[in-house]
Design an enzyme around this catalytic site. Structure first.
Site, PDB file in Angstrom:
ATOM      1  CB  SER A   1       8.410 -28.400 -16.963  1.00 49.78           C
ATOM      2  OG  SER A   1       8.714 -28.558 -15.796  1.00 49.78           O
TER       3      SER A   1
ATOM      4  N   GLY B   1      14.555 -30.349 -13.820  1.00 49.66           N
ATOM      5  CA  GLY B   1      14.955 -31.459 -12.980  1.00 49.66           C
ATOM      6  C   GLY B   1      14.427 -32.077 -12.264  1.00 49.66           C
TER       7      GLY B   1
ATOM      8  CG  ASP C   1      18.930 -31.477 -14.059  1.00 46.86           C
ATOM      9  OD1 ASP C   1      19.362 -30.347 -13.964  1.00 46.86           O
ATOM     10  OD2 ASP C   1      18.113 -31.685 -15.038  1.00 46.86           O
TER      11      ASP C   1
END
Length: 251
Positions: free
Chosen positions: A22, A25, A71
């Site tokens: 989504s 991360g 991330d």
């Protein structure tokens, strides 16, 4: 497991508060958390810098995913940071220092909504990587907006200008690949803007996941109503990064 030469029995349980694939991360957060846990099992500590770099190595070189490096930095460090990725490969993480009131004003103006669309980030990112030369002017423009946003946040100028920058960033991001947005995402964005959001952008590689909007407090209820078909997730900034909650030595 192979990278760390784990030669003993181990049980791993993973729980996530938000949907996978989504744009938040989650895969890098998992990698960072697992690396830190494996160090802890051996009674060892690892610095945030080394933790992030090890996660980047595993994801990019060993698993060979089409992923970036931010991330892993977010998950390892936590907090609000200005991250510089140098051509030499060095990564510099500078904390963004804001007065408490300014930080709270910024945090309370952000709203997070799930588009309802999950996707494989590396597939969307692969398309962007292949078009880097074509997209170079827009990528430089996006980089310039980072400097502008930092200058704004650390000043006493109208915080709503950040929303306008997000809007500009989203226009540039959409142009990087035809896989980044679609009619559902575009419709969601238009509804939010029409209801009082100043700007927003899709998080992660694109193609689905979460949309972050900048919305003045007086417009937040109307934006919620306009996007009532989408999951709204309240959140707070985290300053600690990946943490070991319970530690019981393995030997």
């Amino acid at each position: 497991m192979k990278f760390f030469n784990v030669d003993y029995g181990i049980s791993i349980h993973h729980d996530g508060d938000i949907p996978a694939r989504s744009g938040m991360g989650s895969s890098s957060a998992f990698t960072v958390g697992l690396i830190k846990s494996l160090y802890a099992l051996e009674g060892k500590m690892i610095s945030k810098d080394e933790l992030a770099k090890t996660a980047i190595h595993i994801e990019q070189n060993l698993i060979q995913e089409h992923v970036g490096s931010q991330d892993q930095i977010f998950a390892a460090y936590g907090g609000l940071n200005m991250i510089e990725f140098l051509q030499s490969g060095e990564i510099i993480v500078n904390p963004v220092i804001l007065p408490k009131g300014r930080l709270e004003e910024f945090e309370s103006s952000l709203m997070l909504f799930f588009t309802g669309i999950s996707r494989i980030a590396s597939e969307v990112a692969k398309d962007q990587i292949e078009n880097i030369e074509i997209n170079e002017p827009n990528l430089y423009a996006m980089k310039g907006l980072v400097d502008d946003a930092l200058s704004l946040l650390t000043s006493d100028r109208d915080i709503n200008l950040f929303g306008e920058m997000l809007n500009e960033t989203w226009k540039l991001k959409r142009s990087l690949s035809d896989k980044i947005s679609n009619s559902e995402i575009d419709g969601m964005y238009k509804k939010a803007i029409a209801s009082g959001a100043i700007g927003g952008k899709l998080l992660g590689a694109g193609g689905g996941g979460f949309m972050l909007f900048f919305v003045p407090k007086e417009s937040q209820e109307s934006v919620k109503e306009a996007l009532k078909g989408y999951l709204n997730i309240p959140f707070k900034f985290d300053s600690g990064g990946s943490e070991i909650i319970v530690y019981e030595p393995n030997h």
